[in-house]
Design a protein around this motif. Sequence first.
Motif, PDB file in Angstrom:
ATOM      1  N   TYR A 253       0.916  -1.237   0.097  1.00 25.72           N
ATOM      2  CA  TYR A 253       0.048  -0.018   0.157  1.00 25.72           C
ATOM      3  C   TYR A 253       0.785   1.279  -0.042  1.00 25.72           C
ATOM      4  O   TYR A 253       0.647   2.303  -0.683  1.00 25.72           O
ATOM      5  N   VAL A 254       2.065   1.003   0.706  1.00 26.90           N
ATOM      6  CA  VAL A 254       2.888   2.413   0.616  1.00 26.90           C
ATOM      7  C   VAL A 254       3.393   2.640  -0.814  1.00 26.90           C
ATOM      8  O   VAL A 254       3.520   3.710  -1.277  1.00 26.90           O
ATOM      9  N   ALA A 255       3.834   1.578  -1.213  1.00 26.44           N
ATOM     10  CA  ALA A 255       4.346   1.546  -2.706  1.00 26.44           C
ATOM     11  C   ALA A 255       3.253   2.263  -3.724  1.00 26.44           C
ATOM     12  O   ALA A 255       3.532   2.979  -4.718  1.00 26.44           O
ATOM     13  N   ILE A 256       1.990   1.708  -3.517  1.00 25.62           N
ATOM     14  CA  ILE A 256       0.782   2.224  -4.471  1.00 25.62           C
ATOM     15  C   ILE A 256       0.734   3.688  -3.977  1.00 25.62           C
ATOM     16  O   ILE A 256       0.608   4.754  -5.061  1.00 25.62           O
ATOM     17  N   PHE A 257       0.996   4.183  -2.742  1.00 27.45           N
ATOM     18  CA  PHE A 257       0.762   5.494  -2.615  1.00 27.45           C
ATOM     19  C   PHE A 257       1.776   6.361  -3.279  1.00 27.45           C
ATOM     20  O   PHE A 257       1.780   7.613  -3.630  1.00 27.45           O
ATOM     21  N   VAL A 258       3.085   5.875  -2.972  1.00 28.16           N
ATOM     22  CA  VAL A 258       4.282   6.811  -3.728  1.00 28.16           C
ATOM     23  C   VAL A 258       4.115   6.665  -5.115  1.00 28.16           C
ATOM     24  O   VAL A 258       4.238   7.718  -5.723  1.00 28.16           O
ATOM     25  N   THR A 259       3.778   5.555  -5.682  1.00 20.87           N
ATOM     26  CA  THR A 259       3.460   5.863  -7.208  1.00 20.87           C
ATOM     27  C   THR A 259       2.183   6.866  -7.703  1.00 20.87           C
ATOM     28  O   THR A 259       2.463   7.491  -8.545  1.00 20.87           O
ATOM     29  N   SER A 260       1.273   6.632  -6.979  1.00 22.36           N
ATOM     30  CA  SER A 260       0.207   7.509  -7.218  1.00 22.36           C
ATOM     31  C   SER A 260       0.769   8.960  -6.903  1.00 22.36           C
ATOM     32  O   SER A 260       0.318   9.877  -7.655  1.00 22.36           O
ATOM     33  N   LEU A 261       1.179   9.285  -5.827  1.00 21.78           N
ATOM     34  CA  LEU A 261       2.110  10.773  -5.691  1.00 21.78           C
ATOM     35  C   LEU A 261       2.664  11.047  -6.991  1.00 21.78           C
ATOM     36  O   LEU A 261       2.859  12.161  -6.956  1.00 21.78           O
ATOM     37  N   PHE A 262       3.895  10.207  -7.064  1.00 21.54           N
ATOM     38  CA  PHE A 262       4.691  10.697  -8.188  1.00 21.54           C
ATOM     39  C   PHE A 262       3.963  10.918  -9.541  1.00 21.54           C
ATOM     40  O   PHE A 262       4.472  11.931 -10.343  1.00 21.54           O
ATOM     41  N   ALA A 263       2.885  10.140  -9.894  1.00 20.35           N
ATOM     42  CA  ALA A 263       2.089  10.376 -10.958  1.00 20.35           C
ATOM     43  C   ALA A 263       1.433  11.608 -11.044  1.00 20.35           C
ATOM     44  O   ALA A 263       1.322  12.627 -11.778  1.00 20.35           O
ATOM     45  N   LEU A 264       0.765  11.965  -9.769  1.00 18.83           N
ATOM     46  CA  LEU A 264       0.085  13.413  -9.406  1.00 18.83           C
ATOM     47  C   LEU A 264       1.077  14.444  -9.507  1.00 18.83           C
ATOM     48  O   LEU A 264       0.921  15.732 -10.262  1.00 18.83           O
ATOM     49  N   VAL A 265       2.239  14.490  -8.950  1.00 20.20           N
ATOM     50  CA  VAL A 265       3.041  15.599  -9.101  1.00 20.20           C
ATOM     51  C   VAL A 265       3.726  15.673 -10.563  1.00 20.20           C
ATOM     52  O   VAL A 265       3.912  16.941 -11.091  1.00 20.20           O
ATOM     53  N   ASP A 266       3.971  14.509 -11.275  1.00 24.59           N
ATOM     54  CA  ASP A 266       4.247  14.937 -12.602  1.00 24.59           C
ATOM     55  C   ASP A 266       3.313  15.364 -13.515  1.00 24.59           C
ATOM     56  O   ASP A 266       3.786  16.221 -14.618  1.00 24.59           O
TER      57      ASP A 266
ATOM     58  N   VAL B 121      -7.793  11.747  -6.830  1.00 27.06           N
ATOM     59  CA  VAL B 121      -8.424  10.758  -5.969  1.00 27.06           C
ATOM     60  C   VAL B 121      -7.532   9.365  -5.873  1.00 27.06           C
ATOM     61  O   VAL B 121      -7.690   9.030  -4.743  1.00 27.06           O
ATOM     62  N   SER B 122      -6.831   9.212  -6.749  1.00 26.85           N
ATOM     63  CA  SER B 122      -6.045   8.115  -6.771  1.00 26.85           C
ATOM     64  C   SER B 122      -5.027   8.020  -5.579  1.00 26.85           C
ATOM     65  O   SER B 122      -4.818   6.990  -4.680  1.00 26.85           O
ATOM     66  N   THR B 123      -4.388   9.196  -5.482  1.00 28.28           N
ATOM     67  CA  THR B 123      -3.477   9.520  -4.407  1.00 28.28           C
ATOM     68  C   THR B 123      -4.293   9.341  -3.077  1.00 28.28           C
ATOM     69  O   THR B 123      -3.841   8.994  -2.128  1.00 28.28           O
ATOM     70  N   PHE B 124      -5.419   9.999  -2.890  1.00 27.27           N
ATOM     71  CA  PHE B 124      -6.194  10.085  -1.610  1.00 27.27           C
ATOM     72  C   PHE B 124      -6.599   8.552  -1.141  1.00 27.27           C
ATOM     73  O   PHE B 124      -6.411   8.203   0.020  1.00 27.27           O
ATOM     74  N   VAL B 125      -6.878   7.793  -2.221  1.00 30.57           N
ATOM     75  CA  VAL B 125      -7.388   6.334  -2.021  1.00 30.57           C
ATOM     76  C   VAL B 125      -6.487   5.697  -1.394  1.00 30.57           C
ATOM     77  O   VAL B 125      -6.470   4.971  -0.656  1.00 30.57           O
TER      78      VAL B 125
ATOM     79  N   ILE C  65      -4.203   1.188 -10.808  1.00 30.79           N
ATOM     80  CA  ILE C  65      -4.513   1.178 -12.155  1.00 30.79           C
ATOM     81  C   ILE C  65      -4.513   2.402 -13.002  1.00 30.79           C
ATOM     82  O   ILE C  65      -3.942   2.772 -13.935  1.00 30.79           O
ATOM     83  N   VAL C  66      -5.143   3.456 -12.133  1.00 26.13           N
ATOM     84  CA  VAL C  66      -5.175   4.861 -12.647  1.00 26.13           C
ATOM     85  C   VAL C  66      -3.895   5.363 -12.876  1.00 26.13           C
ATOM     86  O   VAL C  66      -3.444   6.046 -13.728  1.00 26.13           O
ATOM     87  N   ALA C  67      -3.054   5.356 -11.896  1.00 26.13           N
ATOM     88  CA  ALA C  67      -1.702   5.783 -11.983  1.00 26.13           C
ATOM     89  C   ALA C  67      -0.788   5.118 -12.912  1.00 26.13           C
ATOM     90  O   ALA C  67      -0.028   5.748 -13.606  1.00 26.13           O
ATOM     91  N   LEU C  68      -1.027   3.848 -13.152  1.00 25.68           N
ATOM     92  CA  LEU C  68      -0.226   3.008 -13.864  1.00 25.68           C
ATOM     93  C   LEU C  68      -0.541   3.578 -15.529  1.00 25.68           C
ATOM     94  O   LEU C  68       0.429   3.501 -16.173  1.00 25.68           O
ATOM     95  N   ILE C  69      -1.864   3.782 -15.711  1.00 21.42           N
ATOM     96  CA  ILE C  69      -2.327   4.096 -16.945  1.00 21.42           C
ATOM     97  C   ILE C  69      -1.552   5.586 -17.391  1.00 21.42           C
ATOM     98  O   ILE C  69      -1.152   5.841 -18.424  1.00 21.42           O
ATOM     99  N   TYR C  70      -1.657   6.227 -16.360  1.00 21.53           N
ATOM    100  CA  TYR C  70      -0.846   7.797 -16.526  1.00 21.53           C
ATOM    101  C   TYR C  70       0.494   7.621 -16.928  1.00 21.53           C
ATOM    102  O   TYR C  70       1.202   8.011 -17.729  1.00 21.53           O
ATOM    103  N   LEU C  71       1.110   6.640 -16.123  1.00 20.55           N
ATOM    104  CA  LEU C  71       2.876   6.609 -16.319  1.00 20.55           C
ATOM    105  C   LEU C  71       3.076   5.612 -17.262  1.00 20.55           C
ATOM    106  O   LEU C  71       4.381   6.051 -18.006  1.00 20.55           O
ATOM    107  N   LEU C  72       2.403   4.687 -17.678  1.00 19.65           N
ATOM    108  CA  LEU C  72       2.857   3.940 -18.909  1.00 19.65           C
ATOM    109  C   LEU C  72       2.180   4.376 -20.228  1.00 19.65           C
ATOM    110  O   LEU C  72       2.847   3.809 -21.339  1.00 19.65           O
TER     111      LEU C  72
END
Length: 93
Positions: A6-19, A45-49, A67-74
């Motif tokens: 869950y921490v890794a998912i949060f960091v991924t979502s936060l990175f995608a949001l900042v980017d 919303v993804s980062t909050f969740v 999934i939302v964060a990965l769609i953005y990043l990839l």
Amino acid sequence: MWWLIYVAIFVTSLFALVDAARTPSQAFPAMDKQTKKLWLVLLGVSTFVSFSAVFTSVRFFVFIALIVALIYLLDVRPAVRGIGRKDGPYGPW
């Protein structure tokens, strides 16, 4: 173990949001992607969740957030990354 996931998912979502926040807004329609505003809302919303999954027991939508964060990043990030930058074929001049 699950807490680390869950921490890794949060960091991924936060990175995608900042980017997404740092990307110029004209880059999204130029590459035929959704608007910057929509991506910021989805990633927010993804980062909050994912944040709530780390610190509370609400973990139902955390994989949808991933999934939302990965769609953005990839998909979106590689397409819009080169718009507005002054890079040569091998990096910045």
